[in-house]
Design a protein around this motif. Structure first.
Motif, mmCIF file in Angstrom:
data_model
loop_
_atom_site.group_PDB
_atom_site.id
_atom_site.type_symbol
_atom_site.label_atom_id
_atom_site.label_comp_id
_atom_site.label_asym_id
_atom_site.label_seq_id
_atom_site.Cartn_x
_atom_site.Cartn_y
_atom_site.Cartn_z
ATOM 1 N N ILE A 209 -6.543 -5.736 1.666
ATOM 2 C CA ILE A 209 -7.504 -5.890 3.003
ATOM 3 C C ILE A 209 -8.297 -4.309 3.318
ATOM 4 C CG2 ILE A 209 -7.330 -6.814 5.485
ATOM 5 C CD1 ILE A 209 -4.945 -8.167 4.879
ATOM 6 N N TYR B 104 -7.513 -2.839 6.555
ATOM 7 C CA TYR B 104 -6.348 -2.079 6.828
ATOM 8 C C TYR B 104 -6.441 -0.619 6.238
ATOM 9 C CZ TYR B 104 -1.414 -0.543 6.153
ATOM 10 O OH TYR B 104 -0.233 0.050 6.406
ATOM 11 N N ARG C 21 -0.932 -6.085 11.846
ATOM 12 C CA ARG C 21 -1.419 -7.197 11.522
ATOM 13 C C ARG C 21 -1.406 -7.602 10.197
ATOM 14 N NH1 ARG C 21 -5.689 -10.657 14.092
ATOM 15 N NH2 ARG C 21 -5.468 -9.058 15.969
ATOM 16 N N HIS C 22 -1.958 -6.526 9.329
ATOM 17 C CA HIS C 22 -2.115 -6.605 7.780
ATOM 18 C C HIS C 22 -1.282 -5.739 6.682
ATOM 19 C CE1 HIS C 22 -5.868 -8.373 8.831
ATOM 20 N NE2 HIS C 22 -6.406 -7.324 9.475
#
Length: 442
Positions: free
Chosen positions: A292, A295, A66-67
């Motif tokens: 992020i 993450y 996702r990141h």
């Protein structure tokens, strides 16, 4: 000037080693599976006269896609395509001994060595991740069991490479003899993990054995490297740690009948380069602002084997048990870094974002070269595994600005020494263990 020369490998990872590289305007994450991207990188490395390019690999999708831009190309397939657009630079791929079979691996690397004219190298890993084990329907083997399997795996692979002697192919069309079958050998190997008859159905690689690389720094990993490896990719944060690892590993070679110069030690370094120090620090800050935290915490949890998702970002790392499985050496490195510099969880994930425990060096080309020279002349490295934070720009900056500085200092080559990876690493070509001794009578 010095007769001893640096060895430099370009570690290619997607659009850069920094975990936020894919968000930076100087990268394009849509190129993650674009062969032209990697061909451009390989040609850049060759333009800089770098020894080799290296592709890491894992057998599971990394944590939290996702990141981060994860999910690249299978390395051996990719390196065959890079061989077609380069002539000198070495081509090193990671392949696991845990979830493969020796015959497959021996044949694939022999093929890559033929395709590239003798430029193949194998980074030998033992697959420490639980997610990898689950993709093969098994539980993760214990650390020592993985290395026991790897030892026998490598013995079988090298026997298969040797199963054709150098003079086995005759090509005598007049006599109708393509091969001298007395120079092609079965193995009849039987061991705890493998039963392999042989011979290989691909002739002997141009290098005899493709270059053998290893990256584990645990006790088992270091002993495996001392016995088999010809280059080691490693991670240390300080010069003192680098010298200690270098001295320790080199001291183990003698019990296997090997000399110091038969094993090259290449610590990882992620250079953040600017024409001025202020410019380099600005790039570092830009990347840091794109991190992020979620993450980074997941990545750190994987390294340490402890779920840190509920731990406060601005608190120190909690007390942790010693790692017994998984990434033992990397877990210790990260824990030591956090304790030594009294880092909070947020500070630690920021420090790891650029190199996952490898040293990040920020500065001008001259400052980067100073750091490289200090480790090289100070007994901590035979060269470096270069990990550009962003790609392709970070590799271009290194080749165009740091390499010339190293050449001016007499530390790095200006032309390749040969056509094979072994020649450029100044390593001998092994003869087949089955090689027949031909007597000469007068």
């Amino acid at each position: 000037m010095t007769a001893r020369k640096l060895h430099l490998n370009a570690f290619l990872m997607g659009v850069g080693h920094h975990e936020a590289a894919w968000r930076h305007p100087r990268t394009n994450p849509s190129r993650l599976s674009d062969i032209r991207h990697y061909q451009q990188l390989a040609r850049t490395a060759e333009r800089g006269r770098l020894d080799s390019v290296f592709l890491a690999d894992g057998l599971a999708l990394g944590d939290n896609v996702r990141h981060n831009a994860l999910g690249g190309l299978e390395p051996l397939t990719l390196l065959a395509a890079l061989a077609a657009v380069t002539e000198h630079v070495g081509l090193i791929a990671t392949v696991s001994t845990t979830y493969n079979e020796p015959f497959h691996v021996a044949r694939k690397f022999a093929s890559l060595d033929h395709i590239s004219g003798g430029r193949a190298g194998w980074n030998i890993v033992t697959s420490a991740g639980e997610a990898e084990a689950h993709n093969f329907g098994v539980e993760r083997p214990a650390h020592r069991d993985r290395y026991a399997r790897a030892t026998e795996f490598l013995e079988v692979v090298t026997k298969l490479w040797d199963s054709w002697e150098d003079g086995a192919i005759l090509g005598d069309r007049h006599a109708g003899r393509y091969a001298d079958t007395d120079r092609i050998h079965t193995l009849d190997h039987t061991g705890p993990h493998f039963r392999v008859r042989g011979p290989l159905n691909t002739s002997r690689p141009p290098q005899g054995h493709p270059l053998l690389v290893q990256a584990g720094s645990s006790e088992d990993g270091k002993e495996f490297a001392a016995r088999f490896a010809e280059a080691v990719f490693t991670a240390q944060q300080t010069l003192a740690e680098g010298k200690e690892f270098y001295t320790d590993l080199k001291s183990r070679l003698g019990r296997y009948g090997r000399r110091d110069d038969e094993l090259l030690i290449l610590p990882g370094i992620s250079p953040i380069i600017g024409s001025t120090e202020r410019e380099a620090l600005r790039l570092e800050k830009e990347l840091e602002e794109l991190i992020i935290p979620e993450y980074g915490v997941r990545q750190l949890s994987t390294i340490l084997g402890v779920d840190l998702s509920d731990h406060p970002l601005d608190a120190p790392l909690p007390d942790l048990p010693d790692a017994t499985e998984g990434q033992q050496s990397r877990s210790k490195l990260v824990t030591d870094l956090a304790r030594r510099e009294r880092l909070t969880l947020r500070e630690l994930i920021n420090r790891l974002a650029g190199g996952r425990g490898h040293r990040v060096v920020t500065g001008t080309p001259e400052q980067i070269a100073d750091q490289i020279q200090e480790w090289f002349t100070g007994g901590a490295a035979d060269g470096f595994n270069i990990m550009p934070p962003i790609l392709p720009g970070g590799l271009e900056d290194f080749v165009d600005h740091v390499v010339p500085e190293l050449q001016v200092r007499g530390l790095f080559r200006t032309e390749y020494e040969g056509r094979t990876l072994r020649q450029n690493y100044n390593l001998a070509r092994p003869i087949s263990r089955f090689e027949q001794k031909v007597s000469v009578t007068s």
